[in-house]
Scaffold this active site. Structure first.
Site, PDB file in Angstrom:
ATOM      1  N   LYS A 159       0.064  -7.762   3.432  1.00  0.00           N
ATOM      2  CA  LYS A 159      -0.101  -6.356   3.065  1.00  0.00           C
ATOM      3  C   LYS A 159       0.521  -6.171   1.675  1.00  0.00           C
ATOM      4  CE  LYS A 159       0.340  -1.819   5.262  1.00  0.00           C
ATOM      5  NZ  LYS A 159      -1.018  -1.322   5.121  1.00  0.00           N
TER       6      LYS A 159
HETATM    7  N1  PPE Z   1      -6.301  -2.538   7.374  1.00  0.00           N
HETATM    8  C1  PPE Z   1      -5.788  -2.085   6.219  1.00  0.00           C
HETATM    9  C2  PPE Z   1      -6.420  -2.495   4.951  1.00  0.00           C
HETATM   10  C3  PPE Z   1      -4.686  -1.233   6.258  1.00  0.00           C
HETATM   11  O1  PPE Z   1      -4.155  -0.793   5.112  1.00  0.00           O
HETATM   12  C4  PPE Z   1      -4.119  -0.853   7.495  1.00  0.00           C
HETATM   13  C5  PPE Z   1      -2.956   0.070   7.556  1.00  0.00           C
HETATM   14  C6  PPE Z   1      -4.699  -1.352   8.683  1.00  0.00           C
HETATM   15  C7  PPE Z   1      -5.785  -2.204   8.580  1.00  0.00           C
HETATM   16  C8  PPE Z   1      -4.139  -1.036  10.043  1.00  0.00           C
HETATM   17  O2  PPE Z   1      -2.913  -1.696  10.217  1.00  0.00           O
HETATM   18  P1  PPE Z   1      -1.797  -1.121  11.200  1.00  0.00           P
HETATM   19  O3  PPE Z   1      -1.203   0.067  10.557  1.00  0.00           O
HETATM   20  O4  PPE Z   1      -0.849  -2.249  11.366  1.00  0.00           O
HETATM   21  O5  PPE Z   1      -2.481  -0.775  12.468  1.00  0.00           O
HETATM   22  N2  PPE Z   1      -2.914   1.041   6.533  1.00  0.00           N
HETATM   23  C9  PPE Z   1      -1.675   1.712   6.263  1.00  0.00           C
HETATM   24  C10 PPE Z   1      -1.711   2.383   4.911  1.00  0.00           C
HETATM   25  C11 PPE Z   1      -2.664   3.502   4.726  1.00  0.00           C
HETATM   26  C12 PPE Z   1      -2.469   4.147   3.375  1.00  0.00           C
HETATM   27  O6  PPE Z   1      -3.272   4.965   3.012  1.00  0.00           O
HETATM   28  O7  PPE Z   1      -1.496   3.855   2.677  1.00  0.00           O
HETATM   29  C13 PPE Z   1      -1.284   2.647   7.398  1.00  0.00           C
HETATM   30  O8  PPE Z   1      -2.093   2.981   8.245  1.00  0.00           O
HETATM   31  O9  PPE Z   1      -0.122   3.020   7.430  1.00  0.00           O
END
Ligand code: PPE
Length: 305
Positions: A159
């Site tokens: 990330k």
């Molecule tokens: N894919 C991506 C690209 C992503 O950024 C997130 C979280 C997810 C999947 C889901 O991951 P999880 O939160 O572990 O279920 N995105 C974060 C950031 C969003 C933003 O705008 O900044 C979030 O949901 O916190």
């Protein structure tokens, strides 16, 4: 979404006043995108604020850093405690939490080896990411003209701040075209994920979600939803999805810490039944689980004190 300031931000070991959480304009990561971050939510529970799967999020932060070859100057336990202290310092019953580790001020150039590593944790109230009625009414999706970055260009397993150039390009393109969010295909043309969420698609009564190998982040909400769905007797698994699978989906939803469980009502203007029965069941259960209202998942609900 404008940020609502809170009392304190944790910076390199100290809780400092919100307005004093500043960095220099020559901070390395600002220039080169080599930072790692997390998005976490704390929810109001009967026993005070609880941080959903905090340990899993902090462990993923360390894996993200490991992939970049960045050594965090703290232990997992120290950053777990720091996150709890930051949430407690806001006094909020629930909030969004953003830990970030970045190469600091002092060096320039692409070599990160001599750089210092700084860590901060901020939190603030953040409402529904894709709209208040995203679970019931659903959101409009567009398949992006941007291709998801690949494992040998910008590793999607980490990330990394710089990875979000790809997501932001897709998000803005979708919004300008009148949609709510974008779906990203990888170089093979298969579905990877959305700009900030993992995706679940129902085909033949079964839920399918693309894995890390397709270019998706290993989502913690994705993992939670797989377990919740199975416990509800719904068949779910990782698998490949094509563009056509999206257009003829029986139902569809996206998941993430910020977006929680949000239904999808169309992809490229092909209507998808909304809210689908599995989507609704899972979305409502997720809402209870994160608030500590289902004891089966109590290990995921980590109290601040
Ligand atoms: N894919 C991506 C690209 C992503 O950024 C997130 C979280 C997810 C999947 C889901 O991951 P999880 O939160 O572990 O279920 N995105 C974060 C950031 C969003 C933003 O705008 O900044 C979030 O949901 O916190």
């Amino acid at each position: 979404m404008p940020i609502t300031p809170t009392e304190k931000i944790w910076m390199n070991g100290d809780l400092v006043p919100w307005d004093e959480a500043r960095i220099h304009v020559l901070t390395h990561t600002l220039h080169y995108g080599m930072g790692v971050f997390e998005g976490i939510r704390a929810y109001e529970t009967a026993n005070g604020p609880a941080i959903f799967r905090l340990t899993d999020h902090i462990e993923r932060l360390f894996r993200s850093a490991q992939i970049l070859g960045m050594e965090l100057p703290y232990t997992v336990e120290e950053l777990i405690q720091a996150t709890k202290d930051t949430v407690a310092a806001t006094g909020l019953p629930g909030c969004y939490i953003r830990p970030i580790a970045y190469f600091g001020y002092g060096e320039m150039g692409l070599n990160t080896l001599p750089c210092s590593v700084d860590v901060s944790i901020a939190c603030w109230p953040w409402g529904a990411y894709l709209g208040d009625d995203a679970l019931t009414k659903g959101v409009r999706m567009k398949i992006s003209s941007w291709t998801r970055h690949d494992h040998n260009t910008m590793p999607p397993a980490s990330k990394t701040t710089g990875n979000y150039v790809n997501s932001s390009l897709a998000k803005v393109e979708a919004l300008k075209a009148g949609y709510d969010e974008a779906i990203m295909l990888n170089r093979a043309g298969l579905v990877s994920e959305c700009t900030g969420e993992n995706i679940f698609v129902a085909r033949h009564g079964r839920l399918i979600t693309p894995a890390l190998s397709a270019g998706a982040l290993e989502g913690i909400t994705q993992d939670s939803v797989i377990r919740i769905a199975r416990d509800l007797g719904i068949e779910v698994g990782f698998g490949d999805l094509t563009r056509s699978d999206l257009y003829v989906a029986e139902e569809m939803f996206v998941v993430g810490t910020a977006a929680e469980v949000s239904a999808v009502n169309s992809v490229d203007d092909r209507t998808i039944p909304t809210p689908g029965p599995m989507t609704q069941l899972i979305g409502e259960e997720y809402g209870r689980v994160v608030r500590g209202q289902n004891d089966t998942y109590k290990d995921w609900v980590e109290l601040c004190q």
